[in-house]
Design a protein around this motif. Structure first.
Motif, PDB file in Angstrom:
ATOM      1  N   UNK A   1      -7.538  16.451 -12.252  1.00  0.00           N
ATOM      2  CA  UNK A   1      -6.495  15.455 -12.508  1.00  0.00           C
ATOM      3  C   UNK A   1      -5.278  15.642 -11.610  1.00  0.00           C
ATOM      4  N   UNK A   2      -5.381  16.560 -10.631  1.00  0.00           N
ATOM      5  CA  UNK A   2      -4.235  16.834  -9.752  1.00  0.00           C
ATOM      6  C   UNK A   2      -4.617  16.716  -8.282  1.00  0.00           C
ATOM      7  N   UNK A   3      -5.559  15.838  -8.006  1.00  0.00           N
ATOM      8  CA  UNK A   3      -5.971  15.553  -6.629  1.00  0.00           C
ATOM      9  C   UNK A   3      -5.528  14.144  -6.267  1.00  0.00           C
ATOM     10  N   UNK A   4      -4.737  14.029  -5.201  1.00  0.00           N
ATOM     11  CA  UNK A   4      -4.261  12.722  -4.745  1.00  0.00           C
ATOM     12  C   UNK A   4      -4.660  12.519  -3.298  1.00  0.00           C
ATOM     13  N   UNK A   5      -4.973  11.282  -2.947  1.00  0.00           N
ATOM     14  CA  UNK A   5      -5.346  10.936  -1.572  1.00  0.00           C
ATOM     15  C   UNK A   5      -4.297   9.996  -0.982  1.00  0.00           C
ATOM     16  N   UNK A   6      -3.951  10.245   0.281  1.00  0.00           N
ATOM     17  CA  UNK A   6      -2.938   9.450   0.956  1.00  0.00           C
ATOM     18  C   UNK A   6      -3.465   8.912   2.284  1.00  0.00           C
ATOM     19  N   UNK A   7      -3.018   7.713   2.625  1.00  0.00           N
ATOM     20  CA  UNK A   7      -3.278   7.155   3.952  1.00  0.00           C
ATOM     21  C   UNK A   7      -2.147   7.498   4.913  1.00  0.00           C
ATOM     22  N   UNK A   8      -0.947   7.682   4.372  1.00  0.00           N
ATOM     23  CA  UNK A   8       0.246   7.807   5.196  1.00  0.00           C
ATOM     24  C   UNK A   8       0.801   9.232   5.141  1.00  0.00           C
ATOM     25  N   UNK A   9       0.932   9.838   6.315  1.00  0.00           N
ATOM     26  CA  UNK A   9       1.478  11.189   6.392  1.00  0.00           C
ATOM     27  C   UNK A   9       2.876  11.262   5.803  1.00  0.00           C
ATOM     28  N   UNK A  10       3.719  10.268   6.083  1.00  0.00           N
ATOM     29  CA  UNK A  10       5.112  10.364   5.656  1.00  0.00           C
ATOM     30  C   UNK A  10       5.240  10.301   4.143  1.00  0.00           C
TER      31      UNK A  10
ATOM     32  N   UNK B   1      -4.305  15.259  -0.465  1.00  0.00           N
ATOM     33  CA  UNK B   1      -5.197  15.072   0.681  1.00  0.00           C
ATOM     34  C   UNK B   1      -4.744  13.903   1.544  1.00  0.00           C
ATOM     35  N   UNK B   2      -5.162  13.936   2.805  1.00  0.00           N
ATOM     36  CA  UNK B   2      -4.852  12.860   3.744  1.00  0.00           C
ATOM     37  C   UNK B   2      -6.151  12.415   4.392  1.00  0.00           C
ATOM     38  N   UNK B   3      -6.333  11.113   4.535  1.00  0.00           N
ATOM     39  CA  UNK B   3      -7.552  10.588   5.150  1.00  0.00           C
ATOM     40  C   UNK B   3      -7.439  10.688   6.667  1.00  0.00           C
TER      41      UNK B   3
ATOM     42  N   UNK C   1       0.832  -1.199   0.000  1.00  0.00           N
ATOM     43  CA  UNK C   1       0.000   0.000   0.000  1.00  0.00           C
ATOM     44  C   UNK C   1       0.870   1.253   0.000  1.00  0.00           C
ATOM     45  N   UNK C   2       1.924   1.242   0.818  1.00  0.00           N
ATOM     46  CA  UNK C   2       2.851   2.371   0.880  1.00  0.00           C
ATOM     47  C   UNK C   2       3.537   2.565  -0.474  1.00  0.00           C
ATOM     48  N   UNK C   3       3.998   1.459  -1.057  1.00  0.00           N
ATOM     49  CA  UNK C   3       4.666   1.526  -2.348  1.00  0.00           C
ATOM     50  C   UNK C   3       3.734   2.073  -3.425  1.00  0.00           C
ATOM     51  N   UNK C   4       2.474   1.666  -3.392  1.00  0.00           N
ATOM     52  CA  UNK C   4       1.503   2.135  -4.379  1.00  0.00           C
ATOM     53  C   UNK C   4       1.296   3.647  -4.266  1.00  0.00           C
ATOM     54  N   UNK C   5       1.269   4.166  -3.030  1.00  0.00           N
ATOM     55  CA  UNK C   5       1.113   5.609  -2.849  1.00  0.00           C
ATOM     56  C   UNK C   5       2.322   6.361  -3.381  1.00  0.00           C
TER      57      UNK C   5
END
Length: 236
Positions: free
Chosen positions: A125-134, A109-111, A31-35
């Protein structure tokens, strides 16, 4: 204590079985690698951008919201794209100013369980969502050619000192860091001068990594001066 907070604390003391490690910890790597992969692929094409940090709690009628919007607008008129954390408050103001100026408007963005939600001023096309702050912080640092830091809370402080540390240790280029709001930042700067410098924990020269301003004109002057110094050009 909320049940979810209690669970997170207790889990740290729990001895995990090998199957639990494989199922939870090891698989999180993918999941981290995919982000990272998605972030690198999409942000590598955005061109020169300035990141605006600041509080998610700042309301649209607040002077700092209006100032952040004007700063973003003026930066886009000079060819710079804008990156924010994609949420409400100062982040929304930054994207709003970029949108008004018809410039590049990026939101990372961060969840979170509170505060955070996408604002409507990000380019689709320039909106990204992340689970991980780092992972998200890596994207800010890797793809920004300047940092404008509006008043904010712990998250803003985290982002500010991440940028300062990476520049101080020469892990990224010496891009400008502009603190907006002399009154807001004066206490922190005074503590840095009278404690960190006097204790020998940083050098006086490290303070030169930071500029402190009050207006959008001053922000633009700092950013443009940096670009002219290196004979660089933004998106024009």
């Amino acid at each position: 204590m909320a049940p979810n907070e209690d669970r997170k604390i207790r889990e740290k003391f729990k001895q995990k079985t090998w199957n639990e490690i494989k199922t939870n910890d090891s698989w999180a790597i993918f999941k981290i690698m995919a982000e990272f992969v998605e972030g690198f692929e999409r942000l590598s094409k955005i061109g020169p951008c300035v990141t605006i940090f600041g509080s998610a709690r700042t309301k649209p009628d607040h002077k700092y919201y209006k100032l952040a919007e004007n700063i973003a607008y003026e930066l886009t008129q000079n060819g710079y794209g804008i990156v924010t954390g994609g949420g409400p408050g100062i982040m929304e103001a930054g994207n709003r100013g970029a949108h008004r100026g018809k410039g590049t408007s990026v939101g990372l963005n961060i969840e979170l369980p509170f505060e955070q939600h996408d604002n409507p001023y990000i380019d689709p096309d320039k909106s990204l969502d992340f689970d991980y702050f780092f992972v998200r912080k890596v994207m800010f640092m890797k793809y920004s050619q300047g940092f404008v830091v509006m008043p904010g809370g712990f998250g803003t402080m985290d982002e500010l000192f991440e940028a300062i540390t990476l520049i101080q240790t020469k892990k990224i280029g010496k891009f400008p860091i502009v603190l907006v709001g002399r009154k807001f930042w004066s206490g922190l700067i005074n503590w840095i001068q009278t404690t960190l410098v006097e204790e020998g924990n940083i050098s006086t020269a490290d303070l030169e990594l930071i500029s402190i301003v009050d207006t959008e004109e001053e922000v633009l002057e700092v950013i443009n001066t940096f670009y002219k110094k290196y004979s660089l050009s933004p998106n024009f």
